[in-house]
Design an enzyme around this catalytic site. Structure first.
Site, mmCIF file in Angstrom:
data_model
loop_
_atom_site.group_PDB
_atom_site.id
_atom_site.type_symbol
_atom_site.label_atom_id
_atom_site.label_comp_id
_atom_site.label_asym_id
_atom_site.label_seq_id
_atom_site.Cartn_x
_atom_site.Cartn_y
_atom_site.Cartn_z
ATOM 1 N N GLY A 13 0.789 -0.723 -0.018
ATOM 2 C CA GLY A 13 -0.249 -0.015 -0.098
ATOM 3 C C GLY A 13 0.872 1.604 -0.065
ATOM 4 O O GLY A 13 2.096 0.843 -0.206
ATOM 5 N N GLN A 14 0.260 2.618 -0.045
ATOM 6 C CA GLN A 14 1.051 3.855 -0.196
ATOM 7 C C GLN A 14 2.046 4.153 1.354
ATOM 8 O O GLN A 14 2.521 4.205 1.188
ATOM 9 C CB GLN A 14 0.216 5.297 0.020
ATOM 10 C CG GLN A 14 0.679 5.942 -0.003
ATOM 11 C CD GLN A 14 -0.702 7.155 0.003
ATOM 12 O OE1 GLN A 14 -1.305 7.237 0.821
ATOM 13 N NE2 GLN A 14 -0.790 8.785 0.283
ATOM 14 N N ASP A 54 -3.949 -13.022 3.160
ATOM 15 C CA ASP A 54 -4.972 -11.917 3.891
ATOM 16 C C ASP A 54 -4.780 -12.482 5.157
ATOM 17 O O ASP A 54 -4.883 -13.266 5.816
ATOM 18 C CB ASP A 54 -6.568 -13.216 3.454
ATOM 19 C CG ASP A 54 -7.614 -12.288 3.546
ATOM 20 O OD1 ASP A 54 -6.853 -12.044 4.188
ATOM 21 O OD2 ASP A 54 -8.176 -13.266 3.044
ATOM 22 N N TYR A 144 -15.195 4.694 9.202
ATOM 23 C CA TYR A 144 -13.540 4.360 9.350
ATOM 24 C C TYR A 144 -12.948 5.345 10.591
ATOM 25 O O TYR A 144 -12.164 4.506 11.306
ATOM 26 C CB TYR A 144 -12.960 4.817 8.191
ATOM 27 C CG TYR A 144 -11.381 5.377 8.386
ATOM 28 C CD1 TYR A 144 -10.534 4.369 8.056
ATOM 29 C CD2 TYR A 144 -10.907 6.190 7.539
ATOM 30 C CE1 TYR A 144 -9.218 4.301 7.829
ATOM 31 C CE2 TYR A 144 -9.219 6.717 7.920
ATOM 32 C CZ TYR A 144 -8.551 5.443 7.837
ATOM 33 O OH TYR A 144 -7.515 5.102 7.564
ATOM 34 N N LYS A 148 -11.062 2.650 13.779
ATOM 35 C CA LYS A 148 -10.071 3.492 14.259
ATOM 36 C C LYS A 148 -9.793 3.699 15.816
ATOM 37 O O LYS A 148 -9.293 2.946 16.394
ATOM 38 C CB LYS A 148 -9.329 5.093 14.037
ATOM 39 C CG LYS A 148 -8.636 4.388 12.132
ATOM 40 C CD LYS A 148 -7.995 3.202 12.043
ATOM 41 C CE LYS A 148 -7.557 3.202 10.300
ATOM 42 N NZ LYS A 148 -6.179 2.382 11.020
HETATM 43 P P1 NAD Z 1 -3.551 1.722 1.213
HETATM 44 O O1 NAD Z 1 -4.656 0.932 1.040
HETATM 45 O O2 NAD Z 1 -2.489 2.302 0.265
HETATM 46 O O3 NAD Z 1 -2.715 -0.440 1.743
HETATM 47 C C1 NAD Z 1 -3.130 -1.290 2.336
HETATM 48 C C2 NAD Z 1 -3.117 -2.158 2.172
HETATM 49 O O4 NAD Z 1 -3.589 -3.706 2.642
HETATM 50 C C3 NAD Z 1 -3.099 -2.528 0.024
HETATM 51 O O5 NAD Z 1 -1.924 -2.822 -0.176
HETATM 52 C C4 NAD Z 1 -4.165 -3.671 -0.303
HETATM 53 O O6 NAD Z 1 -3.973 -4.544 -0.818
HETATM 54 C C5 NAD Z 1 -3.447 -4.624 1.496
HETATM 55 N N1 NAD Z 1 -4.952 -5.019 1.899
HETATM 56 C C6 NAD Z 1 -6.325 -5.197 2.365
HETATM 57 N N2 NAD Z 1 -6.420 -5.300 2.416
HETATM 58 C C7 NAD Z 1 -5.506 -7.162 2.980
HETATM 59 C C8 NAD Z 1 -5.671 -8.143 3.669
HETATM 60 N N3 NAD Z 1 -7.488 -8.758 3.818
HETATM 61 N N4 NAD Z 1 -4.926 -8.778 3.826
HETATM 62 C C9 NAD Z 1 -3.371 -8.501 3.695
HETATM 63 N N5 NAD Z 1 -3.596 -6.694 3.074
HETATM 64 C C10 NAD Z 1 -4.620 -6.346 2.676
HETATM 65 O O7 NAD Z 1 -3.395 1.622 2.456
HETATM 66 P P2 NAD Z 1 -1.877 3.275 3.662
HETATM 67 O O8 NAD Z 1 -2.206 4.510 3.016
HETATM 68 O O9 NAD Z 1 -0.414 2.447 2.993
HETATM 69 O O10 NAD Z 1 -2.637 2.915 4.909
HETATM 70 C C11 NAD Z 1 -2.463 1.937 5.628
HETATM 71 C C12 NAD Z 1 -2.792 2.265 7.167
HETATM 72 O O11 NAD Z 1 -2.119 3.795 7.671
HETATM 73 C C13 NAD Z 1 -4.007 1.711 7.344
HETATM 74 O O12 NAD Z 1 -4.417 1.488 8.210
HETATM 75 C C14 NAD Z 1 -5.091 3.197 7.357
HETATM 76 O O13 NAD Z 1 -6.025 3.484 8.129
HETATM 77 C C15 NAD Z 1 -3.782 4.233 8.233
HETATM 78 N N6 NAD Z 1 -4.053 5.623 7.635
HETATM 79 C C16 NAD Z 1 -2.890 6.465 6.284
HETATM 80 C C17 NAD Z 1 -3.279 7.861 6.328
HETATM 81 C C18 NAD Z 1 -2.835 7.835 4.692
HETATM 82 O O14 NAD Z 1 -2.890 9.109 4.627
HETATM 83 N N7 NAD Z 1 -2.193 7.004 3.971
HETATM 84 C C19 NAD Z 1 -3.480 8.374 7.174
HETATM 85 C C20 NAD Z 1 -3.580 7.682 8.639
HETATM 86 C C21 NAD Z 1 -4.096 6.391 8.331
HETATM 87 C C1 AKB Z 2 -8.020 9.584 4.409
HETATM 88 O O1 AKB Z 2 -8.538 9.933 4.095
HETATM 89 O O2 AKB Z 2 -8.858 7.802 4.899
HETATM 90 C C2 AKB Z 2 -6.496 8.926 5.236
HETATM 91 C C3 AKB Z 2 -6.699 9.154 7.390
HETATM 92 C C4 AKB Z 2 -6.580 10.630 7.114
HETATM 93 O O3 AKB Z 2 -7.110 8.745 7.567
HETATM 94 N N1 AKB Z 2 -5.679 9.972 4.854
#
Ligand code: NAD
Ligand code: AKB
Length: 321
Positions: A13-14, A54, A144, A148
């Site tokens: 993921g990101q 998974d 969401y 959290k």
């Molecule tokens: P993302 O959606 O880019 O990546 C999530 C990854 O999880 C994906 O690669 C997806 O394929 C994988 N995934 C989904 N279901 C799955 C499963 N059942 N088993 C295994 N892998 C699985 O998300 P992200 O932006 O990298 O966020 C990661 C964490 O950080 C999350 O908990 C998100 O809530 C948190 N977060 C992200 C942000 C942000 O701005 N990116 C901000 C706040 C919190």
């Molecule tokens: C979203 O917009 O859902 C995320 C977050 C702030 O958790 N980037």
């Protein structure tokens, strides 16, 4: 003493891609096992072990933890705010059961540490809009945010009930150029960078004056690792730490990008994500993280904008892939 062996779940993921790369620099390629539902990731290919997994399949996850002799888990698999509103049941299921599976296995296998990110999405319309404190009214309105909030208290519960070391940050919206965003409300900022470079024209799904807490990915990755490496006695928050660096609106980001790309144009067409953004604070008070373990950001808006435009591959879509 056993060597650290880390499992990153959601590594494609990101955040996962960049966190895995950074952890591999610190702990060694072979000691950081990347895993994701996705079968492979071009950015991680050839850089270390990668397993397709998974997080909802508890038995398979448990087998991997034992087989790979894992000592720490970073759980990143989740459904984010915008995608979550399209399928609330799916978001609740993955975000909750995935976390509970990891916490149970970490307890049963006596793992050293677990990392799980929360979000500014825990806050809702009744939380303070500016400098939102660590402890305040928390009444999230999105599925969401609810997941959290509940997740934070599950982390806290496993710490107090079982004596586990579970650590967490409430990330703001994260901005990055390596791996695309996964379906959040703050994704507009990343889309704006891509479109500024590719089309020089962007239609934003939030109103121009919508301020949100944001952070550049290098700061977020550093914060994560600094939190995880901090001595246990410095950690006073066992739910999740507020963490902050930037707060800007689409208009402010547009004006900053326009300094670098003068013929860039923007228009605004707010959609369902406006309601989500309006429910969140505009800025965050992260003084507890600063005092406890010395959190300090490095990137301001101008420095982030320059770095994003320098590194963003031209003519590419912003979606995660
Ligand atoms: P993302 O959606 O880019 O990546 C999530 C990854 O999880 C994906 O690669 C997806 O394929 C994988 N995934 C989904 N279901 C799955 C499963 N059942 N088993 C295994 N892998 C699985 O998300 P992200 O932006 O990298 O966020 C990661 C964490 O950080 C999350 O908990 C998100 O809530 C948190 N977060 C992200 C942000 C942000 O701005 N990116 C901000 C706040 C919190
Ligand atoms: C979203 O917009 O859902 C995320 C977050 C702030 O958790 N980037």
């Amino acid at each position: 003493m056993a060597k650290d062996k880390i499992l990153v779940i959601g590594a494609s993921g990101q955040i996962g891609v960049e966190l895995t790369q950074e952890l591999r620099k610190i702990y060694g390629d072979a000691n950081v096992v990347a895993s994701d539902l996705r079968e492979e990731n071009s950015l991680l290919k050839g850089t270390g072990p990668y397993v397709s997994l998974d997080v909802m399949n508890k038995e398979m996850l448990h087998v991997q933890v034992i087989r790979q002799r894992i000592t720490q888990i970073y759980l990143l698999a989740a459904i984010l705010s915008a995608t979550g509103e399209k399928n609330p049941a799916l978001a609740w299921n993955l975000n909750m059961q995935g976390l509970l599976n990891v916490l149970d296995i970490a307890r049963d296998e006596n793992l050293d540490k677990v990392y799980w990110p929360s979000s500014i999405a825990v806050f809702g319309p009744t939380s303070p809009k500016r400098a939102c404190p660590q402890q305040t009214i928390i009444e999230p309105t999105t599925v969401y945010g609810i997941s959290k909030f509940a997740g934070e208290f599950w982390c806290n519960y496993y710490c107090w009930r079982y004596g586990m070391d579970v650590r967490s940050l409430r990330y703001p919206g994260l901005i990055s150029y390596k791996s695309g965003p996964g379906g959040g409300t703050t994704d507009y900022a990343i889309e704006m960078f891509y479109e500024a470079k590719a089309e020089k024209d962007y239609t934003c799904f939030l109103k121009e004056g919508t301020y949100l807490p944001m952070m550049y990915m290098p700061d977020a990755i550093r914060a994560t690792i600094e939190l995880m490496e901090a001595p246990a006695e410095k950690i006073s928050v066992h739910t999740s730490y507020n963490i902050a660096s930037l707060s800007f609106s689409p208009k402010e980001l547009y004006e900053q990008i326009k300094k670098e790309i003068p013929d860039f144009n923007i228009s605004y067409q707010p959609d369902y994500r406006q309601n989500i953004a309006d429910s969140w604070p505009q800025s965050i008070d992260d003084s507890v993280a600063r005092n406890d373990w010395g959190w300090q950001e490095q990137y301001g808006l101008a420095a982030m904008t320059k770095d994003m435009l320098l590194n963003l591959p031209a003519g590419q879509q912003s979606a995660n892939g």
